[in-house]
Design an enzyme around this catalytic site. Structure first.
Site, PDB file in Angstrom:
ATOM      1  N   ASP A 122     -11.297  17.628   4.632  1.00 56.23           N
ATOM      2  CA  ASP A 122     -12.134  18.071   3.563  1.00 56.23           C
ATOM      3  C   ASP A 122     -11.758  18.910   2.396  1.00 56.23           C
ATOM      4  O   ASP A 122     -10.774  18.727   1.843  1.00 56.23           O
ATOM      5  CB  ASP A 122     -12.432  19.340   5.030  1.00 56.23           C
ATOM      6  CG  ASP A 122     -13.336  19.978   5.146  1.00 56.23           C
ATOM      7  OD1 ASP A 122     -14.307  18.996   4.042  1.00 56.23           O
ATOM      8  OD2 ASP A 122     -14.045  21.130   5.374  1.00 56.23           O
ATOM      9  N   GLY A 123     -12.813  19.304   1.005  1.00 55.85           N
ATOM     10  CA  GLY A 123     -13.037  20.356   0.417  1.00 55.85           C
ATOM     11  C   GLY A 123     -13.483  21.160   0.668  1.00 55.85           C
ATOM     12  O   GLY A 123     -14.568  21.094   1.381  1.00 55.85           O
ATOM     13  N   GLU A 158     -13.540  17.182  -2.033  1.00 57.43           N
ATOM     14  CA  GLU A 158     -13.881  16.235  -1.175  1.00 57.43           C
ATOM     15  C   GLU A 158     -13.577  14.856  -1.648  1.00 57.43           C
ATOM     16  O   GLU A 158     -12.653  14.272  -0.945  1.00 57.43           O
ATOM     17  CB  GLU A 158     -15.489  15.688  -0.798  1.00 57.43           C
ATOM     18  CG  GLU A 158     -15.867  17.105  -0.084  1.00 57.43           C
ATOM     19  CD  GLU A 158     -15.672  17.364   1.578  1.00 57.43           C
ATOM     20  OE1 GLU A 158     -15.055  16.538   2.178  1.00 57.43           O
ATOM     21  OE2 GLU A 158     -16.804  17.968   2.039  1.00 57.43           O
ATOM     22  N   ASP A 216     -16.458  14.754   6.736  1.00 55.50           N
ATOM     23  CA  ASP A 216     -17.639  15.469   6.628  1.00 55.50           C
ATOM     24  C   ASP A 216     -18.284  15.072   5.685  1.00 55.50           C
ATOM     25  O   ASP A 216     -19.489  15.931   6.036  1.00 55.50           O
ATOM     26  CB  ASP A 216     -17.263  17.005   7.714  1.00 55.50           C
ATOM     27  CG  ASP A 216     -17.284  17.782   6.766  1.00 55.50           C
ATOM     28  OD1 ASP A 216     -16.354  17.430   5.538  1.00 55.50           O
ATOM     29  OD2 ASP A 216     -16.920  19.080   6.785  1.00 55.50           O
ATOM     30  N   HIS A 234     -18.161  21.327  11.104  1.00 58.22           N
ATOM     31  CA  HIS A 234     -18.648  22.169  11.673  1.00 58.22           C
ATOM     32  C   HIS A 234     -18.602  21.870  13.547  1.00 58.22           C
ATOM     33  O   HIS A 234     -20.300  22.621  13.863  1.00 58.22           O
ATOM     34  CB  HIS A 234     -19.637  23.477  10.832  1.00 58.22           C
ATOM     35  CG  HIS A 234     -18.375  23.664  10.295  1.00 58.22           C
ATOM     36  ND1 HIS A 234     -17.737  24.244   9.306  1.00 58.22           N
ATOM     37  CD2 HIS A 234     -19.346  23.847   8.487  1.00 58.22           C
ATOM     38  CE1 HIS A 234     -17.305  24.645   8.236  1.00 58.22           C
ATOM     39  NE2 HIS A 234     -18.549  24.193   7.812  1.00 58.22           N
ATOM     40  N   ASP A 294     -10.682  21.994   7.099  1.00 60.13           N
ATOM     41  CA  ASP A 294     -11.609  22.776   6.471  1.00 60.13           C
ATOM     42  C   ASP A 294     -11.415  24.514   5.952  1.00 60.13           C
ATOM     43  O   ASP A 294     -11.370  25.146   5.194  1.00 60.13           O
ATOM     44  CB  ASP A 294     -13.078  23.147   7.486  1.00 60.13           C
ATOM     45  CG  ASP A 294     -13.805  24.288   6.613  1.00 60.13           C
ATOM     46  OD1 ASP A 294     -14.819  23.891   5.231  1.00 60.13           O
ATOM     47  OD2 ASP A 294     -14.218  25.924   7.545  1.00 60.13           O
TER      48      ASP A 294
END
Length: 154
Positions: A10-11, A48, A70, A124, A134
């Site tokens: 995740d970024g 990302e 994601d 999420h 995250d």
């Protein structure tokens, strides 16, 4: 024989562009490795990309990998769009230059010795490892340490 590795990435970016961070969790059997990085001025899309890059670059041997992200931008970019971008000299359909070319090239190079499957999940959505990435990416974004890879529109 290739090891089977799972990578979750995740970024995160504050203000976009602004301070940003990225995180990846690598799993091999019961072992887990966390890698993070952060920058003073960057974008969410660059983070990302960097999350996957730092994960792949941390591997010391060829692997079978499932990367879960994601980011549809990341997944579609590396599995579909990149082939056309390369054919059109890194131009999009509207003839404008592709953003983040430096990172797309770096990501592509980091994939060379691995067998990789890309998997997208909704952000999420209560996926434990995605939520953990995250959180780690947000912590990194709030504590930037690097200046050199920031917001570059190459």
């Amino acid at each position: 024989m290739y090891k089977n590795i799972k990578i979750f990435t995740d970024g995160s970016c504050i203000y976009n562009p602004g301070p940003g961070g990225c995180a990846a969790i690598l799993q091999y059997h019961k072992y887990e490795k966390i890698v993070t990085n952060s920058f003073f001025l960057t974008t969410n899309n660059r983070m990302e990309l960097m999350a996957s890059i730092i994960a792949l670059e941390s591997l010391k041997e060829n692997c079978n990998i499932i990367i879960t992200t994601d980011s549809n931008y990341l997944k579609e970019g590396i599995t579909t769009w990149i082939y056309n971008w390369k054919k059109t000299n890194w131009k999009r359909n509207n003839k404008k230059k592709v953003k983040n070319i430096d990172l797309w090239k770096r990501l592509e190079l980091s994939l060379v010795n691995h067998n990789v499957v890309w998997k997208w999940i909704k952000s999420h959505s209560s996926h434990y490892l995605n939520e953990k990435c995250d959180k780690l990416a947000r912590i990194s974004a709030n504590n930037p340490i690097n200046k050199d890879l920031g917001y570059i529109n190459k």
